[in-house]
Design a protein around this motif. Structure first.
Motif, mmCIF file in Angstrom:
data_model
loop_
_atom_site.group_PDB
_atom_site.id
_atom_site.type_symbol
_atom_site.label_atom_id
_atom_site.label_comp_id
_atom_site.label_asym_id
_atom_site.label_seq_id
_atom_site.Cartn_x
_atom_site.Cartn_y
_atom_site.Cartn_z
ATOM 1 N N PHE A 232 -8.069 6.501 -6.623
ATOM 2 C CA PHE A 232 -9.186 6.447 -7.795
ATOM 3 C C PHE A 232 -9.596 8.028 -8.030
ATOM 4 N N ARG A 233 -9.677 8.734 -6.734
ATOM 5 C CA ARG A 233 -10.166 10.224 -6.820
ATOM 6 C C ARG A 233 -8.962 10.849 -7.616
ATOM 7 N N GLU A 234 -7.764 10.703 -7.178
ATOM 8 C CA GLU A 234 -6.778 11.193 -7.949
ATOM 9 C C GLU A 234 -6.931 10.965 -9.613
ATOM 10 N N ASN A 235 -7.479 9.744 -9.846
ATOM 11 C CA ASN A 235 -7.383 9.219 -11.176
ATOM 12 C C ASN A 235 -8.742 9.641 -12.076
ATOM 13 N N ASN A 236 -9.729 10.453 -11.012
ATOM 14 C CA ASN A 236 -11.032 11.261 -11.541
ATOM 15 C C ASN A 236 -12.073 9.820 -11.844
ATOM 16 N N ASN A 237 -11.748 8.832 -11.220
ATOM 17 C CA ASN A 237 -12.764 7.706 -11.052
ATOM 18 C C ASN A 237 -13.411 7.854 -9.802
ATOM 19 N N ILE A 238 -14.624 8.757 -10.091
ATOM 20 C CA ILE A 238 -15.528 9.028 -8.948
ATOM 21 C C ILE A 238 -16.228 7.830 -8.365
ATOM 22 N N PRO A 239 -16.745 6.822 -9.193
ATOM 23 C CA PRO A 239 -17.590 5.878 -8.880
ATOM 24 C C PRO A 239 -16.727 4.900 -7.981
ATOM 25 N N LYS A 240 -15.495 4.491 -8.265
ATOM 26 C CA LYS A 240 -14.554 3.960 -7.663
ATOM 27 C C LYS A 240 -14.061 4.432 -6.250
ATOM 28 N N TRP A 241 -13.993 5.648 -6.264
ATOM 29 C CA TRP A 241 -13.605 6.706 -5.123
ATOM 30 C C TRP A 241 -14.874 6.389 -4.065
ATOM 31 N N LYS A 242 -16.026 6.680 -4.523
ATOM 32 C CA LYS A 242 -17.012 6.339 -3.634
ATOM 33 C C LYS A 242 -17.298 4.990 -3.115
ATOM 34 N N GLU A 243 -16.963 4.047 -4.062
ATOM 35 C CA GLU A 243 -17.146 2.711 -3.348
ATOM 36 C C GLU A 243 -16.234 2.313 -2.204
ATOM 37 N N MET B 221 3.254 9.842 -8.223
ATOM 38 C CA MET B 221 4.429 9.876 -9.561
ATOM 39 C C MET B 221 3.051 10.033 -10.588
ATOM 40 N N GLY B 222 1.962 10.006 -10.262
ATOM 41 C CA GLY B 222 1.122 9.928 -11.637
ATOM 42 C C GLY B 222 0.920 8.570 -12.183
ATOM 43 N N ASN B 223 1.536 7.470 -11.737
ATOM 44 C CA ASN B 223 1.431 6.254 -12.286
ATOM 45 C C ASN B 223 0.340 5.520 -11.629
ATOM 46 N N TYR B 224 -1.032 5.704 -12.274
ATOM 47 C CA TYR B 224 -2.148 5.316 -11.557
ATOM 48 C C TYR B 224 -2.286 3.557 -11.543
ATOM 49 N N LYS B 225 -1.791 3.419 -12.668
ATOM 50 C CA LYS B 225 -1.856 1.763 -13.250
ATOM 51 C C LYS B 225 -1.249 1.079 -12.098
ATOM 52 N N GLU B 226 0.027 1.510 -11.687
ATOM 53 C CA GLU B 226 0.885 0.731 -10.750
ATOM 54 C C GLU B 226 0.199 0.929 -9.296
ATOM 55 N N ALA B 227 0.036 2.129 -9.108
ATOM 56 C CA ALA B 227 -0.787 2.406 -7.874
ATOM 57 C C ALA B 227 -1.974 1.636 -7.555
ATOM 58 N N ILE B 228 -2.903 1.509 -8.341
ATOM 59 C CA ILE B 228 -4.042 0.776 -8.300
ATOM 60 C C ILE B 228 -3.617 -0.968 -8.230
ATOM 61 N N ASN B 229 -2.828 -1.342 -8.838
ATOM 62 C CA ASN B 229 -2.168 -2.670 -8.768
ATOM 63 C C ASN B 229 -1.967 -3.239 -7.504
ATOM 64 N N ALA C 154 -2.766 -5.305 -1.670
ATOM 65 C CA ALA C 154 -2.562 -5.000 -0.363
ATOM 66 C C ALA C 154 -3.811 -5.250 0.224
ATOM 67 N N ILE C 155 -5.102 -4.858 -0.414
ATOM 68 C CA ILE C 155 -6.343 -5.325 -0.019
ATOM 69 C C ILE C 155 -6.843 -6.604 0.047
ATOM 70 N N MET D 223 0.942 -1.313 -0.059
ATOM 71 C CA MET D 223 0.017 0.026 -0.084
ATOM 72 C C MET D 223 1.014 1.266 -0.020
ATOM 73 N N ASN D 224 1.895 1.189 0.698
ATOM 74 C CA ASN D 224 2.954 2.377 0.747
ATOM 75 C C ASN D 224 3.402 2.598 -0.767
ATOM 76 N N MET D 225 3.833 1.491 -1.384
ATOM 77 C CA MET D 225 4.011 1.513 -2.950
ATOM 78 C C MET D 225 2.942 2.035 -3.724
ATOM 79 N N ALA D 226 1.798 1.688 -3.544
ATOM 80 C CA ALA D 226 0.652 2.341 -4.054
ATOM 81 C C ALA D 226 0.561 3.830 -3.844
ATOM 82 N N GLY D 227 0.836 4.513 -2.775
ATOM 83 C CA GLY D 227 0.776 5.694 -2.664
ATOM 84 C C GLY D 227 1.675 6.544 -3.349
#
Length: 411
Positions: free
Chosen positions: A194-205, A157-165, A170-171, A148-152
């Motif tokens: 997800f919020r940073e990536n503008n994916n609002i539905p996933k942010w909310k989920e 860095m703006g690398n949301y693909k790796e961040a989400i992976n 972790a989860i 999760m620290n790596m995800a953050g």
């Protein structure tokens, strides 16, 4: 939400201790021995740590612990660059004796320091070292934490693909092992990615997942709960349900007041102020923004941002002199140079306000300064320097946001 902040531990606890955005840089001598013999010789608390290092002799396990503890202490007192030196020593010894437990611990903390200092490449590489050792030990709890620290860091860095992976990894580890310890931290970290990536539905989920577990023992710390209510407010605001958003921010403020959590108080007040401003209630926005100021903790960015924000409010109210005083204070601060966006905003206000007050010569001078800085920004080399500088300080700003969770640097 511009005023959102965050909490955590130590430097990456930038959050809790109100770190000045001007990092406390300590010049480091060439060797660790010279380092300890010069800067720290007069500090009795630091002498204790230095003596422990000396007393460890050739015992590498004791040396690892001594360097780690000294690094942690230096982090807590704000000597961040010096702290890094100690953690690098601890990690070197841990690698030398191939002790996976100590490798994962030292590398995780060191990686969080690199991230906080804006060196993302070093941070990721060091996290990978920590992760490999945690996996070698089949330590699922710390494997999840490090992932999760790596995800953050990837998110910064703006690398949301790796961040989400890495966040999902972790989860999945937490859920499959029925490990609920601070599971809300993990949900909120992924929610914010997800919020940073503008994916609002996933942010909310994921915010709602955290909300459902927030009152279950061990699932959330108070800062996690604060982040949940702040996010719920942000979601309601985005959906233009302003009364609901204000209710969430009010809950955040009450809970933070009871917990003496200043950042939660200031966040609730300033986010509420922005809602009132959007509804045309400028006086109410100004009132709440002023109430928030005692809870900033002397933070450089907050002061600069708030001065610009309040200047805008005073300008709308027609009080040009008060507005001018605030941006004049800002432009005289040397640290405003670390925040290109806020500096250009300040220069624009200086131009507009002086023009309103018929100070035409000064207005045009400030306009020239604004055009110069904008023109310079388009120069590739200068833009690169600005971006590198802002990366360092924007990292701190992001880590100060309640939405962006600090890494868990202790394994």
């Amino acid at each position: 939400d511009f005023f959102t902040k965050s909490t955590g531990n130590s430097f990456v606890k930038i959050i809790n201790c109100g770190l000045s955005f001007l990092l406390i840089l300590i010049t480091q001598p060439a060797s660790a021995d010279e380092y300890t013999a010069t800067y720290f010789e007069t500090d009795s608390a630091q002498k204790v740590y230095i003596e422990k290092i000396a007393n460890a002799g050739d015992n590498k396990t004791l040396l690892i612990d001594a360097y780690y503890n000294f690094g942690e202490y230096l982090d807590e007192i704000g000597a961040y660059d010096s702290s890094v030196v100690q953690f690098e020593k601890a990690l070197d010894y841990a690698l030398n004796i191939n002790d996976d437990e100590k490798i994962s611990s030292a590398a995780n903390y060191l990686a969080s320091m690199y991230c906080a200092l804006g060196d993302f490449t070093k941070s990721i590489n060091t996290y990978k070292t920590a992760l490999k050792s945690a996996e070698n030990r089949e330590d699922f709890h710390n494997t999840a934490k490090i992932s999760m620290n790596m995800a953050g860091t990837y998110s910064f860095m703006g690398n949301y693909k790796e961040a989400i992976n890495y966040a999902l990894k972790a989860i999945n580890i937490k859920e499959s092992n029925n490990d609920r310890v601070r599971i809300c931290y993990h949900y909120m970290t992924l929610a914010n990615i997800f919020r940073e990536n503008n994916n609002i539905p996933k942010w909310k989920e994921y915010v709602l997942k955290a909300y459902q577990l927030k009152d279950i023992e061990e699932c959330a710390s108070f800062p996690d709960i604060a982040k949940i209510y702040n996010s719920l407010g942000g979601l309601a605001k985005m959906e233009e349900n302003f009364d609901q958003a204000l209710a969430y921010y009010d809950t955040l403020m009450v809970l933070s007041w009871e917990a003496e959590f200043n950042q939660g108080i200031s966040t609730a007040l300033t986010n509420s102020a922005q809602i009132y401003y959007s509804q045309g209630q400028v006086l109410k926005a100004l009132e709440l923004s002023t109430k928030a100021e005692p809870y900033f903790g002397g933070d450089t960015y907050e002061i600069i941002f708030n001065n610009n924000w309040k200047a805008e409010l005073y300008k709308e109210l027609g009080n040009f002199n008060k507005a001018l005083a605030l941006v004049t204070e800002n432009i005289q601060r040397s640290d405003i140079n670390f925040y290109y966006t806020e500096k250009t905003k300040c220069l624009q206000l200086l131009y507009e306000l002086n023009f309103k007050l018929s100070n035409y010569q000064q207005a045009y001078a400030w306009n020239d300064s604004l055009r110069t800085i904008e023109q310079n920004y388009h120069d590739e080399d200068i833009r690169r320097v600005i971006q590198e500088t802002e990366t360092k300080y924007e990292t701190e700003k992001k880590q100060k946001q309640i939405e962006l969770l600090t890494s868990e640097n202790t394994v």
